[in-house]
Design a protein around this motif. Structure first.
Motif: not given
Length: 144
Positions: A131, A135, A140-142
């Motif tokens: 992460r 950043a 961005k990922y989920q």
């Protein structure tokens, strides 16, 4: 269209050619994270400093966008001038350390015929390190 735009933006943002030691404070080469490559060896991103690098974050088990990203990188690499192409390194950083183990990364590279002298796959068991890199890259990922 959105996926194609994401792909183009990702590659443009993640393509780096830092050939000097004068790094900006927010350079990803300043991260001291140790990554595990497809050979099970520990490396850092700064190990690639001084070489043209194309870096992308991927899930190797992804069946849709990630194979497309890798194919697009192969296409870009093939279009580069031979003098540049010989020095370019492609670094794929996995979002999925549980499934993208060194053994699975190596098998994936073999299946996709990715030259191991030029293509590097990295992972890290610590999700916070993945992460942190995302950043720094503005990526961005989920996880779903």
């Amino acid at each position: 269209m959105k996926a194609k735009l994401l792909l183009i933006v990702s590659i443009l943002l993640l393509t780096t050619n830092l050939l000097s030691a004068n790094l900006s404070e927010d350079s990803l080469y300043n991260l001291d994270t140790k990554w595990t490559n497809q050979d099970g060896k520990s490396v850092q991103l700064k190990d690639y400093l001084g070489q043209p690098v194309i870096l992308s974050m991927v899930y190797l088990t992804c069946g849709f966008m990630c194979p497309t990203i890798i194919s697009e990188i192969q296409s870009i690499e093939a279009k580069l001038d031979k003098k540049i192409r010989k020095d370019v390194r492609v670094v794929l950083v996995s979002f999925d350390p549980d499934r993208d183990t060194p053994e699975n990364m190596k098998a994936y590279a073999k299946k996709r015929k990715l030259d191991p002298s030029k293509w590097v796959m990295l992972t890290n068991k610590d999700d916070s390190k993945i992460r942190e890199l995302a950043a720094v890259l503005g990526f961005k990922y989920q996880k779903t």
